[in-house]
Motif scaffolding. Structure first.
Motif, PDB file in Angstrom:
ATOM      1  N   ARG A  82     -62.258 -33.852 -41.752  1.00  0.00           N
ATOM      2  CA  ARG A  82     -61.172 -33.510 -42.965  1.00  0.00           C
ATOM      3  C   ARG A  82     -60.471 -32.370 -42.748  1.00  0.00           C
ATOM      4  O   ARG A  82     -59.189 -32.304 -42.979  1.00  0.00           O
ATOM      5  N   ILE A  83     -60.984 -31.324 -42.199  1.00  0.00           N
ATOM      6  CA  ILE A  83     -60.334 -29.978 -42.031  1.00  0.00           C
ATOM      7  C   ILE A  83     -58.972 -30.330 -41.030  1.00  0.00           C
ATOM      8  O   ILE A  83     -57.814 -29.879 -41.239  1.00  0.00           O
ATOM      9  N   ARG A  84     -59.347 -30.976 -40.006  1.00  0.00           N
ATOM     10  CA  ARG A  84     -58.250 -31.259 -39.102  1.00  0.00           C
ATOM     11  C   ARG A  84     -57.083 -32.302 -39.669  1.00  0.00           C
ATOM     12  O   ARG A  84     -55.910 -31.973 -39.290  1.00  0.00           O
ATOM     13  N   TYR A  85     -57.625 -33.029 -40.413  1.00  0.00           N
ATOM     14  CA  TYR A  85     -56.813 -34.519 -41.040  1.00  0.00           C
ATOM     15  C   TYR A  85     -55.852 -33.552 -41.779  1.00  0.00           C
ATOM     16  O   TYR A  85     -54.529 -33.646 -41.980  1.00  0.00           O
ATOM     17  N   ARG A  86     -56.237 -32.703 -42.860  1.00  0.00           N
ATOM     18  CA  ARG A  86     -55.414 -31.815 -43.807  1.00  0.00           C
ATOM     19  C   ARG A  86     -54.659 -30.998 -43.045  1.00  0.00           C
ATOM     20  O   ARG A  86     -53.335 -30.934 -43.411  1.00  0.00           O
ATOM     21  N   GLN A  87     -55.230 -30.262 -42.043  1.00  0.00           N
ATOM     22  CA  GLN A  87     -54.098 -29.279 -41.296  1.00  0.00           C
ATOM     23  C   GLN A  87     -53.226 -29.880 -40.464  1.00  0.00           C
ATOM     24  O   GLN A  87     -51.997 -29.592 -40.496  1.00  0.00           O
ATOM     25  N   GLU A  88     -53.406 -30.837 -39.590  1.00  0.00           N
ATOM     26  CA  GLU A  88     -52.924 -31.156 -38.459  1.00  0.00           C
ATOM     27  C   GLU A  88     -51.712 -32.428 -38.901  1.00  0.00           C
ATOM     28  O   GLU A  88     -50.912 -32.883 -38.288  1.00  0.00           O
ATOM     29  N   TRP A  89     -52.316 -33.027 -40.288  1.00  0.00           N
ATOM     30  CA  TRP A  89     -51.322 -34.409 -40.378  1.00  0.00           C
ATOM     31  C   TRP A  89     -50.859 -34.152 -41.930  1.00  0.00           C
ATOM     32  O   TRP A  89     -49.705 -33.789 -42.019  1.00  0.00           O
ATOM     33  N   VAL A  90     -51.599 -33.957 -42.816  1.00  0.00           N
ATOM     34  CA  VAL A  90     -51.189 -33.862 -44.484  1.00  0.00           C
ATOM     35  C   VAL A  90     -50.281 -32.699 -44.553  1.00  0.00           C
ATOM     36  O   VAL A  90     -49.182 -32.779 -44.920  1.00  0.00           O
ATOM     37  N   GLY A  91     -50.843 -31.482 -44.017  1.00  0.00           N
ATOM     38  CA  GLY A  91     -50.285 -30.258 -44.210  1.00  0.00           C
ATOM     39  C   GLY A  91     -48.958 -30.117 -43.462  1.00  0.00           C
ATOM     40  O   GLY A  91     -47.962 -29.500 -44.019  1.00  0.00           O
ATOM     41  N   HIS A  92     -49.186 -30.595 -42.338  1.00  0.00           N
ATOM     42  CA  HIS A  92     -47.800 -30.418 -41.539  1.00  0.00           C
ATOM     43  C   HIS A  92     -46.934 -31.319 -41.954  1.00  0.00           C
ATOM     44  O   HIS A  92     -45.456 -30.863 -42.164  1.00  0.00           O
ATOM     45  N   GLU A  93     -46.996 -32.660 -42.239  1.00  0.00           N
ATOM     46  CA  GLU A  93     -45.914 -33.528 -42.921  1.00  0.00           C
ATOM     47  C   GLU A  93     -45.611 -33.008 -44.168  1.00  0.00           C
ATOM     48  O   GLU A  93     -44.223 -32.933 -44.559  1.00  0.00           O
ATOM     49  N   ALA A  94     -46.306 -32.446 -44.901  1.00  0.00           N
ATOM     50  CA  ALA A  94     -45.978 -31.940 -46.389  1.00  0.00           C
ATOM     51  C   ALA A  94     -45.053 -30.695 -46.276  1.00  0.00           C
ATOM     52  O   ALA A  94     -43.870 -30.625 -46.956  1.00  0.00           O
ATOM     53  N   LYS A  95     -45.254 -29.964 -45.274  1.00  0.00           N
ATOM     54  CA  LYS A  95     -44.318 -28.728 -45.050  1.00  0.00           C
ATOM     55  C   LYS A  95     -42.964 -29.223 -44.406  1.00  0.00           C
ATOM     56  O   LYS A  95     -41.842 -28.619 -44.776  1.00  0.00           O
ATOM     57  N   LEU A  96     -42.912 -30.405 -43.510  1.00  0.00           N
ATOM     58  CA  LEU A  96     -41.621 -30.695 -43.083  1.00  0.00           C
ATOM     59  C   LEU A  96     -40.765 -31.296 -44.023  1.00  0.00           C
ATOM     60  O   LEU A  96     -39.514 -31.244 -44.103  1.00  0.00           O
ATOM     61  N   ARG A  97     -41.639 -32.187 -44.955  1.00  0.00           N
ATOM     62  CA  ARG A  97     -40.847 -32.787 -46.179  1.00  0.00           C
ATOM     63  C   ARG A  97     -40.248 -31.808 -47.146  1.00  0.00           C
ATOM     64  O   ARG A  97     -39.202 -31.856 -47.641  1.00  0.00           O
ATOM     65  N   GLU A  98     -41.174 -30.501 -47.255  1.00  0.00           N
ATOM     66  CA  GLU A  98     -40.447 -29.517 -48.189  1.00  0.00           C
ATOM     67  C   GLU A  98     -39.446 -28.993 -47.351  1.00  0.00           C
ATOM     68  O   GLU A  98     -38.325 -28.657 -48.483  1.00  0.00           O
ATOM     69  N   GLU A  99     -39.336 -28.749 -46.519  1.00  0.00           N
ATOM     70  CA  GLU A  99     -38.208 -27.790 -45.523  1.00  0.00           C
ATOM     71  C   GLU A  99     -37.065 -28.655 -45.275  1.00  0.00           C
ATOM     72  O   GLU A  99     -35.951 -28.265 -45.113  1.00  0.00           O
ATOM     73  N   ARG A 100     -37.365 -30.028 -44.870  1.00  0.00           N
ATOM     74  CA  ARG A 100     -36.053 -30.768 -44.328  1.00  0.00           C
ATOM     75  C   ARG A 100     -36.049 -32.220 -45.041  1.00  0.00           C
ATOM     76  O   ARG A 100     -35.257 -33.036 -44.688  1.00  0.00           O
ATOM     77  N   GLY A 101     -36.757 -32.442 -46.364  1.00  0.00           N
ATOM     78  CA  GLY A 101     -36.797 -33.841 -47.065  1.00  0.00           C
ATOM     79  C   GLY A 101     -36.656 -35.008 -46.114  1.00  0.00           C
ATOM     80  O   GLY A 101     -37.804 -34.849 -45.140  1.00  0.00           O
ATOM     81  N   GLY A 102     -36.003 -35.877 -46.219  1.00  0.00           N
ATOM     82  CA  GLY A 102     -35.776 -37.256 -45.473  1.00  0.00           C
ATOM     83  C   GLY A 102     -36.039 -37.239 -43.910  1.00  0.00           C
ATOM     84  O   GLY A 102     -36.535 -37.744 -43.102  1.00  0.00           O
ATOM     85  N   ASP A 103     -35.306 -36.082 -43.470  1.00  0.00           N
ATOM     86  CA  ASP A 103     -35.072 -35.927 -42.029  1.00  0.00           C
ATOM     87  C   ASP A 103     -36.529 -35.327 -41.461  1.00  0.00           C
ATOM     88  O   ASP A 103     -36.659 -35.751 -40.207  1.00  0.00           O
TER      89      ASP A 103
END
Length: 282
Positions: free
Chosen positions: A131-152
Motif C-alpha cells: 500500500r505504501i508503494r502503491y500510494r507513493q509510486e502511482w497515486v501520489g505521483h499521478e496526483a502531482k502531475l495532474r495538479e502541476e500539468r492538468g490533462g497533459d
C-alpha cells in the motif's frame, strides 16, 4: 442534457442508446462515458446500452469537497442511475476503475445484476508495504502531475505506461482520440478521485467470503500485456467466484474494450445473450 441527481445531490450525465436487455457501462479513470462508444455503436443494435460519466468526470458535476468522493459514492451513484432508469436488473460492464465499482456494486446489490463483466480489474494493495508503494509510486505521483500539468500530465502518465503501449502502437488514431478526451478531464475531479477512490482501494484478496457468495455470471477480460497484478487478481477471481469465466487477449494492454473492440463486443454480446435478464421496469 440527460442527467440524474445522486443521493447527495450531485448531477450525473448519462446516455442510453438502443433497446433490449440493458447493459450499464462503467468507465475507467482515464476516460468517461465516451470510452464505450465502440461498444454502443455495435451492441445497441441488440441491447439497451447505458453509459455515464462518474462524479468528477465531465460533463457530470465535479464536487469541490473531497469528502464527496470515494468508493461508496461511486457504487451508490451506479445504484442511483439504475433506480432513475427504473431498472430492476441489468448487465453491468466496467473497465479498470469502473470494473472495481461494478464488482463492488454486484457484491452489495447482487439482485440488481444479471451478469458482471470486468475488464482489466485489479485488487487494491494486499499488505501495508504494498500500500505504501502503491500510494507513493502511482497515486501520489499521478496526483502531482495532474495538479502541476492538468490533462497533459495525465496523458504523460499513460504514454509511459507499459500497459498502454500496444494501444498507442497498434491504433494511433483511436489513441489520439482517447488522449484528447483525457486532456479535457477536470484536473480537480481527477485529483479528488485519485485521493479517495484509488488511495483507499481495498484488497479483494481480503473479501473472500462475499466473493464466494456472489452466485452471478461473471466475465473476466484481460490483455496479456497488462499489469502483473491484473493477472494475479483475475486468476484469484476465476478460482473464487462461483460462475466466473476468464478470457485473455494476446498482444493487448489495459483497455481491451477499445484495443480489441470488435472481438470484445462479440464476446460480451454472446455472454449476455446466453442469459435471460428480466430487464424489468421497477
Amino acid at each position: 442534457m440527460p442527467e440524474f441527481q445522486t443521493a447527495d445531490g450531485i448531477s450525473i450525465y448519462y446516455e442510453e442508446t438502443g433497446s433490449g436487455a440493458p447493459i450499464v457501462f462503467v468507465h475507467e479513470f482515464g476516460g468517461d462515458y465516451r470510452s464505450w462508444h465502440l461498444q454502443v455503436a455495435e451492441l445497441s443494435r441488440s441491447f439497451r446500452c447505458i453509459t455515464y460519466s462518474a462524479r468528477g468526470f465531465l460533463p457530470s458535476a465535479v464536487p469541490q469537497d473531497r469528502s464527496q468522493y470515494g468508493q461508496s459514492y461511486s457504487t451508490g451513484d451506479l445504484l442511483a442511475l439504475m433506480d432513475h432508469l427504473g431498472l430492476d436488473q441489468a448487465h453491468v460492464a466496467g473497465t479498470s476503475m469502473g470494473s472495481f465499482t461494478s464488482l463492488d456494486f454486484a457484491l452489495n446489490h447482487p439482485s440488481r445484476v444479471a451478469s458482471v463483466t470486468l475488464v482489466g480489474n485489479s485488487s487494491g494493495p494486499r499488505d501495508g508495504q504494498e500500500r505504501i508503494r502503491y500510494r507513493q509510486e502511482w497515486v501520489g505521483h499521478e496526483a502531482k502531475l495532474r495538479e502541476e500539468r492538468g490533462g497533459d500530465g495525465a496523458v504523460a502518465v499513460l504514454e509511459d505506461d507499459p500497459a498502454y503501449q500496444s494501444f498507442q502502437k497498434n491504433d494511433p488514431e483511436n489513441w489520439a482520440i482517447y488522449a484528447a478526451n483525457l486532456r479535457g478531464q477536470s484536473p480537480e475531479g481527477a485529483v479528488h478521485v485519485l485521493s479517495t477512490v484509488h488511495w483507499n482501494r481495498r484488497s479483494l484478496f481480503e473479501d473472500q467470503a462475499r466473493l464466494k457468495a456472489l452466485d452471478k455470471p461473471v466475465l473476466l477480460v484481460t490483455g496479456d500485456e497488462d499489469y502483473y497484478l491484473v493477472g494475479e487478481t483475475n486468476a484469484f477471481l476465476q478460482e473464487i467466484l462461483p460462475q466466473a469465466v476468464w478470457h485473455r487477449f494476446p498482444g493487448t494492454g489495459h483497455l481491451v474494450n477499445i484495443e480489441r473492440a470488435s472481438e470484445f463486443n462479440a464476446l460480451l454480446a454472446e455472454f449476455a445473450a446466453e442469459l435471460d435478464p428480466p430487464g424489468r421496469q421497477a
